[in-house]
Design a protein around this motif. Structure first.
Motif, PDB file in Angstrom:
ATOM      1  N   TYR A  59       0.817  -1.225   0.000  1.00  0.00           N
ATOM      2  CA  TYR A  59       0.000   0.000   0.000  1.00  0.00           C
ATOM      3  C   TYR A  59       0.843   1.265   0.000  1.00  0.00           C
ATOM      4  N   ARG A  66      -1.276  -0.328  -8.820  1.00  0.00           N
ATOM      5  CA  ARG A  66      -2.367  -1.305  -8.832  1.00  0.00           C
ATOM      6  C   ARG A  66      -3.079  -1.331 -10.180  1.00  0.00           C
ATOM      7  N   HIS A  85     -11.838   0.531  -8.912  1.00  0.00           N
ATOM      8  CA  HIS A  85     -10.737  -0.405  -8.634  1.00  0.00           C
ATOM      9  C   HIS A  85      -9.627  -0.305  -9.681  1.00  0.00           C
ATOM     10  N   HIS A  92      -8.157   8.361  -9.065  1.00  0.00           N
ATOM     11  CA  HIS A  92      -8.590   7.457  -7.997  1.00  0.00           C
ATOM     12  C   HIS A  92      -8.953   8.232  -6.734  1.00  0.00           C
ATOM     13  N   LYS A  96     -12.547   8.302  -5.170  1.00  0.00           N
ATOM     14  CA  LYS A  96     -12.669   7.633  -3.863  1.00  0.00           C
ATOM     15  C   LYS A  96     -13.343   8.567  -2.866  1.00  0.00           C
ATOM     16  N   PHE A  99     -17.032   7.976  -2.937  1.00  0.00           N
ATOM     17  CA  PHE A  99     -17.445   6.788  -2.172  1.00  0.00           C
ATOM     18  C   PHE A  99     -17.405   7.084  -0.677  1.00  0.00           C
ATOM     19  N   ASN A 243     -20.892  -0.740  -7.510  1.00  0.00           N
ATOM     20  CA  ASN A 243     -19.758  -1.108  -6.651  1.00  0.00           C
ATOM     21  C   ASN A 243     -19.978  -0.755  -5.186  1.00  0.00           C
ATOM     22  N   PRO A 247     -20.910  -5.559  -3.664  1.00  0.00           N
ATOM     23  CA  PRO A 247     -20.116  -6.063  -2.538  1.00  0.00           C
ATOM     24  C   PRO A 247     -20.914  -6.119  -1.232  1.00  0.00           C
ATOM     25  N   GLN A 356     -10.361  -6.919   3.696  1.00  0.00           N
ATOM     26  CA  GLN A 356     -10.909  -6.030   2.669  1.00  0.00           C
ATOM     27  C   GLN A 356      -9.843  -5.037   2.211  1.00  0.00           C
ATOM     28  N   HIS A 365      -6.439   1.683  -2.257  1.00  0.00           N
ATOM     29  CA  HIS A 365      -7.652   1.002  -2.764  1.00  0.00           C
ATOM     30  C   HIS A 365      -8.387   0.239  -1.667  1.00  0.00           C
ATOM     31  N   CYS A 367     -10.904  -1.179   0.845  1.00  0.00           N
ATOM     32  CA  CYS A 367     -12.354  -1.243   0.668  1.00  0.00           C
ATOM     33  C   CYS A 367     -13.084  -0.038   1.275  1.00  0.00           C
ATOM     34  N   THR A 373     -19.606  -3.052   6.196  1.00  0.00           N
ATOM     35  CA  THR A 373     -19.587  -4.507   6.365  1.00  0.00           C
ATOM     36  C   THR A 373     -19.655  -4.880   7.843  1.00  0.00           C
TER      37      THR A 373
HETATM   38  C1  HEM Z   1     -12.437  -2.604  -2.536  1.00  0.00           C
HETATM   39  C2  HEM Z   1     -13.335  -6.682  -0.104  1.00  0.00           C
HETATM   40  C3  HEM Z   1     -17.728  -5.044   1.052  1.00  0.00           C
HETATM   41  C4  HEM Z   1     -17.035  -1.215  -1.772  1.00  0.00           C
HETATM   42  C5  HEM Z   1     -12.299  -3.811  -1.906  1.00  0.00           C
HETATM   43  C6  HEM Z   1     -11.085  -4.597  -1.928  1.00  0.00           C
HETATM   44  C7  HEM Z   1     -11.344  -5.739  -1.246  1.00  0.00           C
HETATM   45  C8  HEM Z   1     -12.703  -5.680  -0.790  1.00  0.00           C
HETATM   46  C9  HEM Z   1     -10.369  -6.881  -1.027  1.00  0.00           C
HETATM   47  C10 HEM Z   1      -9.821  -4.233  -2.675  1.00  0.00           C
HETATM   48  C11 HEM Z   1      -8.757  -3.671  -1.803  1.00  0.00           C
HETATM   49  C12 HEM Z   1      -7.546  -3.329  -2.623  1.00  0.00           C
HETATM   50  O1  HEM Z   1      -7.573  -3.477  -3.848  1.00  0.00           O
HETATM   51  O2  HEM Z   1      -6.537  -2.905  -2.060  1.00  0.00           O
HETATM   52  C13 HEM Z   1     -14.624  -6.609   0.365  1.00  0.00           C
HETATM   53  C14 HEM Z   1     -15.293  -7.659   1.089  1.00  0.00           C
HETATM   54  C15 HEM Z   1     -16.521  -7.188   1.421  1.00  0.00           C
HETATM   55  C16 HEM Z   1     -16.635  -5.853   0.889  1.00  0.00           C
HETATM   56  C17 HEM Z   1     -14.693  -9.016   1.409  1.00  0.00           C
HETATM   57  C18 HEM Z   1     -17.622  -7.867   2.185  1.00  0.00           C
HETATM   58  C19 HEM Z   1     -18.183  -8.929   1.764  1.00  0.00           C
HETATM   59  C20 HEM Z   1     -17.901  -3.825   0.457  1.00  0.00           C
HETATM   60  C21 HEM Z   1     -19.058  -2.990   0.613  1.00  0.00           C
HETATM   61  C22 HEM Z   1     -18.874  -1.922  -0.181  1.00  0.00           C
HETATM   62  C23 HEM Z   1     -17.589  -2.073  -0.850  1.00  0.00           C
HETATM   63  C24 HEM Z   1     -20.244  -3.229   1.522  1.00  0.00           C
HETATM   64  C25 HEM Z   1     -19.848  -0.788  -0.287  1.00  0.00           C
HETATM   65  C26 HEM Z   1     -19.511   0.468  -0.475  1.00  0.00           C
HETATM   66  C27 HEM Z   1     -15.745  -1.292  -2.262  1.00  0.00           C
HETATM   67  C28 HEM Z   1     -15.173  -0.341  -3.195  1.00  0.00           C
HETATM   68  C29 HEM Z   1     -13.843  -0.740  -3.411  1.00  0.00           C
HETATM   69  C30 HEM Z   1     -13.644  -1.930  -2.608  1.00  0.00           C
HETATM   70  C31 HEM Z   1     -15.871   0.849  -3.822  1.00  0.00           C
HETATM   71  C32 HEM Z   1     -12.822  -0.078  -4.320  1.00  0.00           C
HETATM   72  C33 HEM Z   1     -11.992   0.889  -3.522  1.00  0.00           C
HETATM   73  C34 HEM Z   1     -10.894   1.524  -4.305  1.00  0.00           C
HETATM   74  O3  HEM Z   1     -10.569   1.049  -5.417  1.00  0.00           O
HETATM   75  O4  HEM Z   1     -10.352   2.526  -3.813  1.00  0.00           O
HETATM   76  N1  HEM Z   1     -13.252  -4.485  -1.187  1.00  0.00           N
HETATM   77  N2  HEM Z   1     -15.467  -5.545   0.262  1.00  0.00           N
HETATM   78  N3  HEM Z   1     -17.040  -3.242  -0.428  1.00  0.00           N
HETATM   79  N4  HEM Z   1     -14.799  -2.227  -1.943  1.00  0.00           N
HETATM   80 FE1  HEM Z   1     -15.105  -3.811  -0.742  1.00  0.00          FE
END
Ligand code: HEM
Length: 424
Positions: A59, A66, A85, A92, A96, A99, A243, A247, A356, A365, A367, A373
């Protein structure tokens, strides 16, 4: 500099699919090293890194890029074209902030209320059914919470059921890690169905024919202007609005894992019900740490650098081990034990509890929906622990760590649901 332990073979992709969550831990153990080299995705050289220091490196925006590292097929099914993503740098950070603007204290409190209410009202449905598959039932409940939170109008009940299945199809697609697989077309169709619907709502909102509440996803994504003063293209706005919903629906996995944990580990259900010293919070954190969901994340070296005495060359693919880091014995005492109390003394590091992603919400990036969650998990687990009684019939409770994505084999079946409320 030292030479990096190397796994032999021209392409490990099939072995990753075969060994699933155990692929990386099997090799960090074999090499006794948190750094090792493999070839993947058609013979590309990649360096796998595992652990807290690895996450800190991963990070560091100066060292790791990324963008352009997610397999194209996975972007098409899981995240959508142009999704946040896939963005980098100023674009970004700018997007972000949109969001993260949804994550106000008030909005998160609203989400907590919605979660409580949707589950409470769902008891009627659960009581009418012979049996409930917690994984499948959660899909629909979460879709409703997600739509309502975003203030997206509900479609017909039949189409809502369809969208719920569509969300699952998109999430399941990551099990293929971007290889050719039979569900690809189905996942693409699922995505375009939901994108179409959301794009329509965005257009109606922009025309003033639909008036979602300020602070909701539909309102904010429709009206947001980027750093150049432009609205997002309506399709792109639909992709990124989704997005925040897809998720959220994926939390169905954590819910079925949590209901399983309350069944398998004696005392857990009663402790969640009591919720003394924020036990439901610690339980939710332990579910996110313990059970398999995101296996690893891809990136690449932005420059040449050295890490733990190993030389990394610019452009080298780098894979951060998520599951192994969450199960590292050096980071978690008795890592293979489900033990929510461990979070009593956790220091809140952004680099060890990384189910996450890690790092910073605004500049990395990590989450955007991690707080959402945790809140949804706390309220949902309290619902299952407090508001209803149920029986758990014999079934296959296996969580197979060699299969991506992780799930309870049976889906987690409960039956004979009763309202847990003395009305006399
Ligand atoms: C990014 C997992 C729930 C929105 C991510 C990433 C992971 C992840 C692993 C990427 C981190 C990275 O690339 O460094 C999860 C898991 C969830 C979950 C396991 C639960 C089951 C949610 C929820 C939202 C969400 C509820 C609702 C807003 C996002 C967004 C990104 C993201 C918008 C992109 C962030 C970015 O690119 O800056 N998530 N997430 N996620 N998640 Fe989640």
């Amino acid at each position: 500099s030292k030479s990096i332990p190397k796994e032999q073979g021209l392409d490990q992709t099939l072995n990753i699919l075969k060994e699933g969550y155990e692929f990386i831990p099997n090799r960090t153990k074999k090499f006794n090293s948190n750094v090792f080299e493999i070839r993947v995705l058609g013979g590309k050289r990649a360096i796998v890194i595992s652990g807290k220091e690895a996450a800190e490196l991963f990070y560091d925006n100066e060292k790791i890029e990324r963008a352009g590292t997610l397999p194209k097929r996975l972007v098409n099914t899981l995240f959508g074209k142009g999704a946040i993503h896939t963005t980098t740098g100023a674009t970004h950070k700018d997007r972000k902030s949109l969001f993260m603007s949804l994550m106000t204290e008030n909005n998160l409190e609203y989400l907590r209320k919605l979660t409580r209410n949707y589950w409470y009202t769902d008891t009627e449905r659960l009581q009418m059914k012979e049996q409930t598959n917690v994984y499948l039932e959660s899909t629909l409940v979460l879709l409703k919470i997600g739509f309502r939170f975003a203030d997206v109008p509900f479609d017909t009940p039949e189409r809502m059921e369809q969208y719920a299945k569509d969300m699952n199809a998109m999430v399941n697609s990551f099990g293929s890690i971007g290889t050719v697989y039979s569900g690809y077309k189905k996942a693409l169709d699922a995505r375009s169905r939901v994108e179409d619907y959301l794009e329509k709502q965005i257009k109606l909102t922009r025309k003033g024919k639909l008036n979602p509440e300020a602070g909701s996803g539909l309102y904010e994504f429709s009206h947001w202007k980027d750093m150049n003063g432009n609205h997002m293209d309506a399709r792109l706005a639909a992709v990124d609005l989704m997005n925040t919903i897809r998720p959220l629906v994926a939390i169905n996995r954590f819910i079925s894992f949590g209901v399983l944990a309350m069944h398998e580990y004696p005392g857990e259900r009663a402790k969640v019900a009591k919720d003394e010293n924020s036990y439901a919070y610690k339980f939710a954190q332990e579910v996110r740490r313990y059970y398999p969901f995101v296996p690893f994340l891809p990136g690449k070296a932005k420059t040449d650098f050295t890490f733990e005495g190993y030389k990394f060359d610019k452009e080298t693919m780098i894979i951060l081990d998520i599951f192994g880091t969450l199960h590292s014995e050096s980071l978690w005492n008795n890592a293979e034990q489900f033990y929510p109390e461990r979070f009593e003394h956790w220091d809140g590091s952004p680099f060890d509890l990384i189910p996450q992603g890690g790092g910073d919400y605004y500049t990395n990036h990590r989450c955007a929906g991690e707080w959402m969650t945790i809140i949804i998990m706390e309220e949902t687990m309290k619902y299952f622990a407090r508001e209803i009684q149920y029986d758990v019939p014999a079934q296959d409770f296996t969580v197979d760590r060699t299969k991506l994505p992780g799930q309870v084999k049976s889906g987690m079946i409960i039956e004979n649901i009763r309202n847990n409320f003395d009305r006399r």
